[in-house]
Design a protein around this motif. Structure first.
Motif, PDB file in Angstrom:
ATOM      1  N   PRO A  15       5.492 -90.416 -99.851  1.00 15.96           N
ATOM      2  CA  PRO A  15       5.385 -89.017-100.336  1.00 15.96           C
ATOM      3  C   PRO A  15       4.117 -88.776-101.382  1.00 15.96           C
ATOM      4  CG  PRO A  15       7.618 -89.480-100.504  1.00 15.96           C
ATOM      5  CD  PRO A  15       7.021 -90.806-100.094  1.00 15.96           C
ATOM      6  N   LEU A  16       4.273 -90.062-102.310  1.00 12.90           N
ATOM      7  CA  LEU A  16       2.955 -90.017-103.252  1.00 12.90           C
ATOM      8  C   LEU A  16       1.699 -90.154-102.733  1.00 12.90           C
ATOM      9  CD1 LEU A  16       4.615 -92.199-106.221  1.00 12.90           C
ATOM     10  CD2 LEU A  16       4.299 -89.665-105.966  1.00 12.90           C
ATOM     11  N   TYR A  17       1.573 -90.838-101.659  1.00 12.51           N
ATOM     12  CA  TYR A  17       0.320 -90.965-101.021  1.00 12.51           C
ATOM     13  C   TYR A  17       0.087 -89.812-100.088  1.00 12.51           C
ATOM     14  CZ  TYR A  17      -1.239 -95.754-102.299  1.00 12.51           C
ATOM     15  OH  TYR A  17      -1.663 -96.654-102.827  1.00 12.51           O
ATOM     16  N   GLY A  18       1.056 -89.271 -99.691  1.00 13.42           N
ATOM     17  CA  GLY A  18       0.897 -87.944 -98.844  1.00 13.42           C
ATOM     18  C   GLY A  18       0.578 -87.064 -99.639  1.00 13.42           C
ATOM     19  N   GLN A  19       0.978 -86.815-100.859  1.00 13.45           N
ATOM     20  CA  GLN A  19       0.523 -85.830-101.604  1.00 13.45           C
ATOM     21  C   GLN A  19      -0.994 -85.933-102.103  1.00 13.45           C
ATOM     22  OE1 GLN A  19       3.645 -85.385-104.660  1.00 13.45           O
ATOM     23  NE2 GLN A  19       3.947 -83.494-104.205  1.00 13.45           N
ATOM     24  N   ALA A  20      -1.157 -87.259-102.130  1.00 14.79           N
ATOM     25  CA  ALA A  20      -2.875 -87.563-102.765  1.00 14.79           C
ATOM     26  C   ALA A  20      -3.473 -87.239-101.656  1.00 14.79           C
ATOM     27  CB  ALA A  20      -2.719 -89.076-103.099  1.00 14.79           C
ATOM     28  N   LEU A  21      -3.261 -87.287-100.365  1.00 10.38           N
ATOM     29  CA  LEU A  21      -3.993 -86.768 -99.314  1.00 10.38           C
ATOM     30  C   LEU A  21      -4.059 -85.368 -98.905  1.00 10.38           C
ATOM     31  CD1 LEU A  21      -3.298 -89.741 -96.771  1.00 10.38           C
ATOM     32  CD2 LEU A  21      -5.317 -89.356 -98.279  1.00 10.38           C
ATOM     33  N   ILE A  29       7.383 -86.088 -97.284  1.00  3.24           N
ATOM     34  CA  ILE A  29       8.698 -86.813 -97.123  1.00  3.24           C
ATOM     35  C   ILE A  29       9.261 -86.929 -95.698  1.00  3.24           C
ATOM     36  CG2 ILE A  29      11.279 -86.502 -97.777  1.00  3.24           C
ATOM     37  CD1 ILE A  29      10.352 -85.218-100.373  1.00  3.24           C
ATOM     38  N   VAL A  30       9.134 -85.993 -94.972  1.00  2.85           N
ATOM     39  CA  VAL A  30       9.484 -86.093 -93.589  1.00  2.85           C
ATOM     40  C   VAL A  30       8.604 -87.270 -92.784  1.00  2.85           C
ATOM     41  CG1 VAL A  30       9.325 -84.704 -91.558  1.00  2.85           C
ATOM     42  CG2 VAL A  30      10.432 -83.868 -93.381  1.00  2.85           C
ATOM     43  N   LEU A  31       7.364 -87.213 -92.876  1.00  2.00           N
ATOM     44  CA  LEU A  31       6.442 -88.134 -92.486  1.00  2.00           C
ATOM     45  C   LEU A  31       7.043 -89.465 -92.905  1.00  2.00           C
ATOM     46  CD1 LEU A  31       3.099 -86.659 -92.607  1.00  2.00           C
ATOM     47  CD2 LEU A  31       4.646 -87.108 -90.494  1.00  2.00           C
ATOM     48  N   SER A  32       7.129 -89.875 -94.139  1.00  2.00           N
ATOM     49  CA  SER A  32       7.557 -91.124 -94.718  1.00  2.00           C
ATOM     50  C   SER A  32       9.067 -91.411 -93.831  1.00  2.00           C
ATOM     51  CB  SER A  32       7.726 -91.299 -96.332  1.00  2.00           C
ATOM     52  OG  SER A  32       6.488 -90.962 -96.766  1.00  2.00           O
ATOM     53  N   ALA A  33       9.936 -90.470 -93.919  1.00  2.00           N
ATOM     54  CA  ALA A  33      11.089 -90.814 -93.278  1.00  2.00           C
ATOM     55  C   ALA A  33      11.037 -91.352 -91.771  1.00  2.00           C
ATOM     56  CB  ALA A  33      12.228 -89.785 -93.223  1.00  2.00           C
ATOM     57  N   ALA A  34      10.211 -90.498 -91.256  1.00  2.00           N
ATOM     58  CA  ALA A  34       9.782 -90.754 -89.545  1.00  2.00           C
ATOM     59  C   ALA A  34       9.200 -92.135 -89.742  1.00  2.00           C
ATOM     60  CB  ALA A  34       8.734 -89.729 -89.072  1.00  2.00           C
ATOM     61  N   VAL A  35       8.570 -92.745 -90.408  1.00  2.00           N
ATOM     62  CA  VAL A  35       7.687 -93.753 -90.233  1.00  2.00           C
ATOM     63  C   VAL A  35       8.993 -94.965 -90.735  1.00  2.00           C
ATOM     64  CG1 VAL A  35       6.116 -95.572 -91.421  1.00  2.00           C
ATOM     65  CG2 VAL A  35       5.363 -93.256 -90.852  1.00  2.00           C
ATOM     66  N   PHE A  36       9.832 -94.515 -91.656  1.00  2.00           N
ATOM     67  CA  PHE A  36      11.085 -95.628 -91.760  1.00  2.00           C
ATOM     68  C   PHE A  36      11.889 -95.674 -90.446  1.00  2.00           C
ATOM     69  CE2 PHE A  36      15.250 -95.576 -93.183  1.00  2.00           C
ATOM     70  CZ  PHE A  36      15.507 -97.007 -93.386  1.00  2.00           C
ATOM     71  N   VAL A  37      12.236 -94.647 -90.168  1.00  2.00           N
ATOM     72  CA  VAL A  37      13.038 -94.776 -88.675  1.00  2.00           C
ATOM     73  C   VAL A  37      12.564 -95.540 -87.698  1.00  2.00           C
ATOM     74  CG1 VAL A  37      13.989 -93.425 -86.943  1.00  2.00           C
ATOM     75  CG2 VAL A  37      14.262 -92.491 -89.239  1.00  2.00           C
ATOM     76  N   ALA A  38      11.002 -95.393 -87.482  1.00  2.00           N
ATOM     77  CA  ALA A  38      10.368 -96.114 -86.574  1.00  2.00           C
ATOM     78  C   ALA A  38      10.323 -97.623 -87.041  1.00  2.00           C
ATOM     79  CB  ALA A  38       8.957 -95.665 -86.488  1.00  2.00           C
ATOM     80  N   ALA A  39      10.200 -97.877 -88.155  1.00  2.00           N
ATOM     81  CA  ALA A  39      10.172 -99.404 -88.767  1.00  2.00           C
ATOM     82  C   ALA A  39      11.494 -99.852 -88.560  1.00  2.00           C
ATOM     83  CB  ALA A  39       9.901 -99.469 -90.112  1.00  2.00           C
TER      84      ALA A  39
END
Length: 89
Positions: A15-21, A29-39
């Motif tokens: 989320p920190l990097y997402g906000q920086a972008l 947060i949703v993108l980070s959670a989606a990447v976590f689920v994929a991992a």
């Protein structure tokens, strides 16, 4: 352990990097959670579905523990390296 480390890194820094972008916090947060689920799915597939018990005896537990303790400083360096751009920028 792999999934726990992925959870820690992705949901701490994602989320920190997402906000920086320029993304809103909710989307980051949703993108980070989606990447976590994929991992987690990839780790489950690799460690459970394709697990072969006959390979367990080939690497002694002492060697596996030694590798684990050698990876701890690498993980600490990774966390510091991920935090530097957020502090400096």
């Amino acid at each position: 352990m792999v999934v726990g480390i992925a959870f820690m890194i992705l949901l701490s820094f994602g989320p920190l990097y997402g906000q920086a972008l320029g993304l809103p916090l909710e989307i980051a947060i949703v993108l980070s959670a989606a990447v976590f689920v994929a991992a987690a799915v990839v780790a489950f597939h690799r460690q459970v579905w394709t697990f072969r018990p006959e390979y367990t005896a080939t690497v002694p537990s002492a060697v596996r523990a030694e590798r684990l303790f050698q990876l701890i400083p690498i993980l600490a360096a990774l966390i510091v390296a991920l935090a530097v751009p957020l502090v400096v920028g």
